[in-house]
Design an enzyme around this catalytic site. Structure first.
Site, PDB file in Angstrom:
ATOM      1  N   TYR A   1      44.958  58.764  -0.389  1.00 33.95           N
ATOM      2  CA  TYR A   1      44.769  60.002   0.374  1.00 33.95           C
ATOM      3  C   TYR A   1      44.821  59.822   1.890  1.00 33.95           C
ATOM      4  O   TYR A   1      44.741  60.777   2.634  1.00 33.95           O
ATOM      5  CB  TYR A   1      43.438  60.688  -0.018  1.00 33.95           C
ATOM      6  CG  TYR A   1      42.215  59.804   0.114  1.00 33.95           C
ATOM      7  CD1 TYR A   1      41.552  59.678   1.328  1.00 33.95           C
ATOM      8  CD2 TYR A   1      41.723  59.082  -0.976  1.00 33.95           C
ATOM      9  CE1 TYR A   1      40.440  58.876   1.460  1.00 33.95           C
ATOM     10  CE2 TYR A   1      40.607  58.261  -0.855  1.00 33.95           C
ATOM     11  CZ  TYR A   1      39.962  58.170   0.363  1.00 33.95           C
ATOM     12  OH  TYR A   1      38.862  57.351   0.499  1.00 33.95           O
TER      13      TYR A   1
ATOM     14  N   HIS B   1      35.574  54.586   0.274  1.00 34.60           N
ATOM     15  CA  HIS B   1      34.305  55.299   0.090  1.00 34.60           C
ATOM     16  C   HIS B   1      33.303  54.416  -0.660  1.00 34.60           C
ATOM     17  O   HIS B   1      32.169  54.234  -0.242  1.00 34.60           O
ATOM     18  CB  HIS B   1      34.571  56.601  -0.676  1.00 34.60           C
ATOM     19  CG  HIS B   1      33.337  57.246  -1.193  1.00 34.60           C
ATOM     20  ND1 HIS B   1      32.446  57.893  -0.368  1.00 34.60           N
ATOM     21  CD2 HIS B   1      32.821  57.333  -2.447  1.00 34.60           C
ATOM     22  CE1 HIS B   1      31.442  58.363  -1.094  1.00 34.60           C
ATOM     23  NE2 HIS B   1      31.648  58.031  -2.357  1.00 34.60           N
TER      24      HIS B   1
ATOM     25  N   ARG C   1      35.396  55.763   8.861  1.00 35.60           N
ATOM     26  CA  ARG C   1      35.181  54.811   7.768  1.00 35.60           C
ATOM     27  C   ARG C   1      36.427  53.954   7.631  1.00 35.60           C
ATOM     28  O   ARG C   1      37.465  54.446   7.200  1.00 35.60           O
ATOM     29  CB  ARG C   1      34.917  55.619   6.490  1.00 35.60           C
ATOM     30  CG  ARG C   1      34.305  54.846   5.355  1.00 35.60           C
ATOM     31  CD  ARG C   1      34.312  55.690   4.080  1.00 35.60           C
ATOM     32  NE  ARG C   1      35.650  55.757   3.523  1.00 35.60           N
ATOM     33  CZ  ARG C   1      36.121  56.767   2.768  1.00 35.60           C
ATOM     34  NH1 ARG C   1      35.359  57.799   2.510  1.00 35.60           N
ATOM     35  NH2 ARG C   1      37.338  56.751   2.303  1.00 35.60           N
TER      36      ARG C   1
HETATM   37  C1  LIG Z   1      25.305  66.577  -5.382  1.00 35.82           C
HETATM   38  C2  LIG Z   1      26.417  65.568  -5.458  1.00 35.82           C
HETATM   39  N1  LIG Z   1      27.689  66.004  -5.550  1.00 35.82           N
HETATM   40  C3  LIG Z   1      28.700  65.105  -5.616  1.00 35.82           C
HETATM   41  C4  LIG Z   1      28.446  63.761  -5.603  1.00 35.82           C
HETATM   42  C5  LIG Z   1      29.597  62.756  -5.662  1.00 35.82           C
HETATM   43  N2  LIG Z   1      29.758  62.175  -4.314  1.00 35.82           N
HETATM   44  C6  LIG Z   1      29.249  60.978  -4.014  1.00 35.82           C
HETATM   45  S1  LIG Z   1      29.517  60.569  -2.440  1.00 35.82           S
HETATM   46  C7  LIG Z   1      30.350  61.981  -2.105  1.00 35.82           C
HETATM   47  C8  LIG Z   1      30.934  62.249  -0.738  1.00 35.82           C
HETATM   48  C9  LIG Z   1      29.904  62.392   0.323  1.00 35.82           C
HETATM   49  O1  LIG Z   1      30.496  62.337   1.589  1.00 35.82           O
HETATM   50  P1  LIG Z   1      29.662  62.313   2.921  1.00 35.82           P
HETATM   51  O2  LIG Z   1      28.470  63.196   2.798  1.00 35.82           O
HETATM   52  O3  LIG Z   1      30.596  62.583   4.039  1.00 35.82           O
HETATM   53  O4  LIG Z   1      29.096  60.843   3.026  1.00 35.82           O
HETATM   54  P2  LIG Z   1      29.870  59.451   3.054  1.00 35.82           P
HETATM   55  O5  LIG Z   1      29.996  59.020   1.613  1.00 35.82           O
HETATM   56  O6  LIG Z   1      31.196  59.671   3.711  1.00 35.82           O
HETATM   57  O7  LIG Z   1      28.999  58.525   3.816  1.00 35.82           O
HETATM   58  C10 LIG Z   1      30.413  62.773  -3.255  1.00 35.82           C
HETATM   59  C11 LIG Z   1      31.084  64.081  -3.325  1.00 35.82           C
HETATM   60  C12 LIG Z   1      27.085  63.349  -5.520  1.00 35.82           C
HETATM   61  N3  LIG Z   1      26.742  62.047  -5.464  1.00 35.82           N
HETATM   62  N4  LIG Z   1      26.088  64.271  -5.425  1.00 35.82           N
END
Ligand SMILES: Cc1ncc(C[n+]2csc(CCOP(=O)(O)OP(=O)(O)O)c2C)c(N)n1
Length: 365
Positions: free
Chosen positions: A269, A260, A256
């Site tokens: 970070y 985020h 990425r």
């Molecule tokens: C069940 C849940 N826990 C926490 C969150 C907060 N949250 C949003 S995105 C994210 C990270 C997800 O990372 P990843 O699965 O690697 O996908 P990326 O965003 O990197 O595409 C988190 C913890 C959420 N949306 N849903």
């Protein structure tokens, strides 16, 4: 052949197009030059679309947005689905949704806070994006199981991230898929971060792809910045699952390059200089190198593409801004054919409240 030849448990990773734009011929999937060029063009417009969304957010038009900068090749996986296949995306999939035919204006509209942006055009088999991390692979398994029971020869593709792969729901989805041999492709875009948490803190497993074997189906780790590897893996996985061979897991290793979401500050970070290290692996850069080396692309073609692409995304932004706001009643419109009594009551309350508001406003001129 790719799933057989590249075993993630042996640490193998499929790469066909190297960062200098050179293709390993014996691994090359059957992609005519015209198709490769078209993929490059759509991936480039995807990037412009992503940049436009960032600008719309910065100027206050969107609450937030999840960019996919650097993940264009993995997002282009959507180009290999057939119309009968289901796409089950997360919030990161703007590029993939755009490529599958969702108008960009709808996607912008969604991030502007209008749920109607997720009303898919008739006939497009796509679920609304999942914000709840890791929830959607379950939906993909449910869909694909239904297709199997109905005898449909199609696949459901679940898009999720490396962070999501730590969620219980994802494990349940894969376990169920393995047991019931559902036609599901689990597509993990490993962009190496779950917000700020690096991939190595997500799992002690060496790869995400290798986990497939413990659920009883094949997994494949690929260079997710390599469109040829994406094409090869998607084509094979989709053909296998449609043929009833059971589920497949593809881990697309990417990076990425952006934050985020627009609410995130990666400098907090990420080591400074880390992004610079990954820039030479940019999926567009290496594909362009390939096309140029084959004399299929040059500076003039690039200029022309950027001009057309920019016009396309500007037009989409203009359309998104011009859509009339949704009426409040819309909140009740799409989930149930017949509203359950408690929602019916809420709808009546809302209508009464709005009527009262309008009367007060009229009274005060
Ligand atoms: C069940 C849940 N826990 C926490 C969150 C907060 N949250 C949003 S995105 C994210 C990270 C997800 O990372 P990843 O699965 O690697 O996908 P990326 O965003 O990197 O595409 C988190 C913890 C959420 N949306 N849903």
């Amino acid at each position: 052949m790719y799933f057989e030849r590249f075993d993630p448990l042996q640490g193998q990773c499929l790469q066909i197009l190297d960062p200098m734009g050179k293709v390993q011929e014996d691994l090359r999937p059957d992609l005519p030059d015209s198709r490769v060029k078209q993929l490059y063009e759509r991936m480039s417009v995807m990037r412009l679309a992503d940049q436009m969304a960032m600008s719309l957010q910065r100027e206050g038009g969107m609450g937030t947005y999840a960019p996919f900068y650097g993940q264009e090749a993995a997002q282009a996986s959507a180009a290999f689905l057939q119309p009968a296949d289901w796409m089950v995306p997360s919030y990161r999939e703007t590029g993939a949704l755009f490529l599958r035919g969702v108008p960009l204006a709808n996607l912008y509209r969604y991030w502007m806070g209008d749920e109607r942006g997720m009303l898919m055009p008739e006939g497009l088999r796509i679920l609304p994006i999942a914000i709840v991390v890791g929830s959607q692979p379950l939906h993909a398994v449910g869909l694909s199981w239904a297709m199997k029971l109905k005898g449909e020869k199609a696949a459901a593709v679940a898009y999720f991230g490396d962070g999501a792969s730590s969620q219980g729901d994802v494990h349940e989805a894969m376990n169920f898929a393995g047991v019931f041999q559902t036609p599901t492709v689990f597509l993990c875009q490993n962009n190496q971060f779950a917000i700020s948490l690096p991939r190595k803190q997500q799992t002690a497993a060496a790869t995400i792809a290798q986990r497939a074997s413990s659920y009883g189906f094949p997994g494949l780790l690929i260079d997710g910045n390599d469109i040829f590897a994406v094409a090869a893996a998607m084509t094979e996985a989709l053909a296998d699952v449609r043929a009833g061979k059971g589920p497949r897991l593809i881990e697309m290793l990417t990076y990425r390059l952006g934050p985020h979401t627009t609410a995130d500050d990666p400098t907090k970070y990420r080591a400074s200089g880390e992004i610079e290290k990954y820039k030479p692996f940019d999926p567009l850069l290496r594909l362009r190198r390939y096309l140029e080396s084959r004399k299929l692309w040059d500076e003039t073609a690039e200029k022309d593409l950027v001009q057309r692409g920019q016009a396309e995304v500007e037009d989409a932004a203009k359309k998104a801004k011009a859509i009339a706001p949704a009426v409040p009643d819309d909140i009740f419109a799409y989930t149930y054919r017949t509203l359950p009594p408690y929602l019916k009551r809420q709808q009546e309350d809302l209508r009464a409240f709005l009527k009262e508001q309008a009367a007060v406003e009229a009274h005060h001129g």
